[in-house]
Design an enzyme around this catalytic site. Structure first.
Site, PDB file in Angstrom:
ATOM      1  N   ASN A   9       2.895  51.668  41.687  1.00 48.89           N
ATOM      2  CA  ASN A   9       2.784  50.375  40.962  1.00 48.89           C
ATOM      3  C   ASN A   9       4.425  49.793  40.702  1.00 48.89           C
ATOM      4  O   ASN A   9       4.841  50.556  39.914  1.00 48.89           O
ATOM      5  CB  ASN A   9       2.448  50.767  39.734  1.00 48.89           C
ATOM      6  CG  ASN A   9       2.256  49.372  38.599  1.00 48.89           C
ATOM      7  OD1 ASN A   9       2.622  48.378  39.121  1.00 48.89           O
ATOM      8  ND2 ASN A   9       1.923  49.685  37.448  1.00 48.89           N
ATOM      9  N   LYS A  11       5.371  47.480  39.551  1.00 49.02           N
ATOM     10  CA  LYS A  11       5.769  46.492  38.609  1.00 49.02           C
ATOM     11  C   LYS A  11       6.505  45.212  39.119  1.00 49.02           C
ATOM     12  O   LYS A  11       6.481  44.744  40.010  1.00 49.02           O
ATOM     13  CB  LYS A  11       6.357  47.176  37.559  1.00 49.02           C
ATOM     14  CG  LYS A  11       5.707  48.308  37.091  1.00 49.02           C
ATOM     15  CD  LYS A  11       5.916  49.094  35.766  1.00 49.02           C
ATOM     16  CE  LYS A  11       5.001  50.435  35.772  1.00 49.02           C
ATOM     17  NZ  LYS A  11       5.440  50.766  34.120  1.00 49.02           N
ATOM     18  N   HIS A  94      -3.588  46.991  33.016  1.00 48.33           N
ATOM     19  CA  HIS A  94      -2.505  47.725  32.924  1.00 48.33           C
ATOM     20  C   HIS A  94      -2.158  47.473  31.425  1.00 48.33           C
ATOM     21  O   HIS A  94      -2.059  46.417  30.967  1.00 48.33           O
ATOM     22  CB  HIS A  94      -1.408  47.383  33.806  1.00 48.33           C
ATOM     23  CG  HIS A  94      -0.321  48.687  33.748  1.00 48.33           C
ATOM     24  ND1 HIS A  94       0.660  48.458  32.809  1.00 48.33           N
ATOM     25  CD2 HIS A  94      -0.058  49.383  34.680  1.00 48.33           C
ATOM     26  CE1 HIS A  94       1.595  49.567  32.978  1.00 48.33           C
ATOM     27  NE2 HIS A  94       1.056  49.983  33.922  1.00 48.33           N
ATOM     28  N   GLU A  96       0.629  47.503  30.047  1.00 51.77           N
ATOM     29  CA  GLU A  96       1.727  46.160  29.968  1.00 51.77           C
ATOM     30  C   GLU A  96       1.257  44.830  29.933  1.00 51.77           C
ATOM     31  O   GLU A  96       1.680  43.778  28.953  1.00 51.77           O
ATOM     32  CB  GLU A  96       2.789  46.335  31.052  1.00 51.77           C
ATOM     33  CG  GLU A  96       3.868  47.690  30.926  1.00 51.77           C
ATOM     34  CD  GLU A  96       4.497  48.060  31.967  1.00 51.77           C
ATOM     35  OE1 GLU A  96       4.301  47.711  33.048  1.00 51.77           O
ATOM     36  OE2 GLU A  96       4.868  49.321  31.900  1.00 51.77           O
ATOM     37  N   GLU A 166      -3.803  56.374  31.556  1.00 53.73           N
ATOM     38  CA  GLU A 166      -2.448  56.082  31.443  1.00 53.73           C
ATOM     39  C   GLU A 166      -2.111  56.143  29.929  1.00 53.73           C
ATOM     40  O   GLU A 166      -2.238  55.060  29.320  1.00 53.73           O
ATOM     41  CB  GLU A 166      -1.970  55.016  32.128  1.00 53.73           C
ATOM     42  CG  GLU A 166      -2.104  54.838  33.619  1.00 53.73           C
ATOM     43  CD  GLU A 166      -1.126  53.889  34.089  1.00 53.73           C
ATOM     44  OE1 GLU A 166      -0.436  54.372  35.141  1.00 53.73           O
ATOM     45  OE2 GLU A 166      -0.826  52.897  33.827  1.00 53.73           O
ATOM     46  N   GLY A 172       6.748  55.252  31.412  1.00 54.99           N
ATOM     47  CA  GLY A 172       8.282  54.856  31.697  1.00 54.99           C
ATOM     48  C   GLY A 172       9.202  55.775  30.641  1.00 54.99           C
ATOM     49  O   GLY A 172      10.221  55.187  30.482  1.00 54.99           O
ATOM     50  N   SER A 212       4.820  58.826  33.922  1.00 52.71           N
ATOM     51  CA  SER A 212       6.020  59.548  34.227  1.00 52.71           C
ATOM     52  C   SER A 212       5.354  60.685  35.107  1.00 52.71           C
ATOM     53  O   SER A 212       5.999  61.638  35.284  1.00 52.71           O
ATOM     54  CB  SER A 212       6.495  60.095  33.117  1.00 52.71           C
ATOM     55  OG  SER A 212       7.121  58.947  32.071  1.00 52.71           O
TER      56      SER A 212
END
Ligand code: PGA
Length: 250
Positions: A9, A11, A94, A96, A166, A172, A212
């Site tokens: 991904n 991003k 996701h 985010e 996730e 991250g 991660s």
């Protein structure tokens, strides 16, 4: 035996020339793998990535889409548009997008249906915050997100769905869930799917871990009973590192 699916991904990273160079570098490094390899790239990289990946075993996905097919939705891209250029996968929900772009369980469900209508395979993200984890709510949160995401889908449609667990606190941050914790959360998601669709569907569905993932922890995570590969953010931005995650058994 379920296959392993390793998806990058990117991003909001990588310009088209960088995407092309990345795929040219990655292709020979992953050509012999039995695992499925997917790169979910920014919209502006899709076309170049699809062309560069032709004739390789690298598949291309988007990172979001709108649930309508067309219309007055300035700035949006539909599943129909993604399909028209040959995209195969799309990340939906996701964290985010849930956090910064008002994505809800309801829009996630609509987008999954729209993706399937357009023969795209959704990679559906679920995961708990640190606060939810610390108050013992992980299982409740992730099973509820899963149930609401899949609401109204047929058993057959589930064959084209991938789920990515996730934990938000691991994305991250360099913090990874232990392989045991991640495996247990994924088992809980699988049990929820068994309740909704039966054991056969639950045994077949691919459920990835994300948060991660790197070459140094991929093997430990991906050799557990229930983790079927990973959705990889930061470590998918370097072809060499990403190839080591794909080839985690070598
Ligand atoms: P990360 O991101 O690997 O950088 O933690 C994972 C993701 O957000 O999909």
């Amino acid at each position: 035996m379920r296959r392993k699916v390793i998806a990058g991904n990117w991003k909001m990273n990588m310009l088209p020339n960088e995407a092309i160079a990345f795929i040219e570098a990655l292709a020979p490094l992953v050509k012999d793998t039995q695992n499925e390899v997917i790169l979910c790239v920014p919209y502006t990289d899709l076309f170049y990535s699809l062309l560069t990946a032709q004739g390789t075993n690298i598949k291309i996905g988007a990172q979001n889409m709108h649930f309508e097919e067309s219309g007055a939705y300035t700035g949006e891209v539909s599943g129909k548009m993604l399909k028209s250029i040959g995209v195969e996968y799309v990340i939906i929900g996701h964290s985010e997008r849930r956090q910064y772009f008002a994505e809800t369980d309801e829009t996630v469900n609509k987008k999954i249906k729209a993706a399937l209508r357009n023969e795209l395979k959704p990679i559906v993200c679920v995961g708990e915050t640190l606060e939810q984890r610390e108050s013992g709510k992980t299982e409740e949160i992730i099973t509820t997100q899963t149930r609401l995401a899949l609401e109204g889908l047929t058993q057959e449609q589930l064959n084209s769905v991938i789920i990515a667990y996730e934990p938000i606190w691991a994305i991250g941050t360099g913090k990874t869930a232990t392989s045991e914790d991640a495996n247990n959360s994924i088992k809980a998601i699988r049990n929820e799917i068994a309740k909704l669709y039966g054991n056969d569907v639950a045994d077949e569905i691919i459920i990835q871990y994300g948060g991660s993932v790197k070459s140094s922890n991929a093997k430990e995570l991906f050799t557990t009973s229930d983790i079927d590969g990973g959705l990889v953010g930061g470590s998918s931005l370097k072809a060499d590192e990403f190839s080591k995650i794909v080839n985690y058994m070598n």
